[in-house]
Design a protein around this motif. Structure first.
Motif, short mmCIF file in Angstrom:
data_model
loop_
_atom_site.label_atom_id
_atom_site.label_comp_id
_atom_site.label_asym_id
_atom_site.label_seq_id
_atom_site.Cartn_x
_atom_site.Cartn_y
_atom_site.Cartn_z
N SER A 12 34.76 -73.48 135.49
CA SER A 12 34.77 -73.04 134.10
C SER A 12 33.62 -73.67 133.30
CB SER A 12 36.10 -73.35 133.43
OG SER A 12 36.33 -74.74 133.43
N ALA A 16 30.59 -71.61 131.37
CA ALA A 16 30.26 -71.83 129.95
C ALA A 16 28.77 -72.12 129.80
CB ALA A 16 31.08 -72.98 129.39
N TYR A 19 26.85 -68.82 130.17
CA TYR A 19 26.95 -68.02 128.95
C TYR A 19 26.07 -68.62 127.85
CZ TYR A 19 30.72 -65.10 130.73
OH TYR A 19 31.46 -64.20 131.44
#
Length: 58
Positions: A12, A16, A19
């Motif tokens: 995760s 992040a 992105y």
């Protein structure tokens, strides 16, 4: 030991970061486009102003 295995498998944080990088690249693209557009508009208005210099307003 189980906590370390879960930490290594957890993606995760990487997602992040990806992105964030994509958002940064899009922001740079928008800034470049806006700067170019602004320069073109400024040039166009300067040409229009130069042409209007010879006319008289009554």
């Amino acid at each position: 030991m189980n906590i370390i295995k879960r930490f290594v498998k957890d993606e995760s944080g990487a997602t992040a970061i990806e992105y964030g990088l994509i958002a940064a690249l899009i922001a740079v693209g928008i800034i470049v486009a806006a700067t170019t557009l602004g320069d073109e508009l400024s040039s166009m208005f300067n040409r229009i102003a130069a042409k209007l210099q010879g006319t008289q307003v009554n």
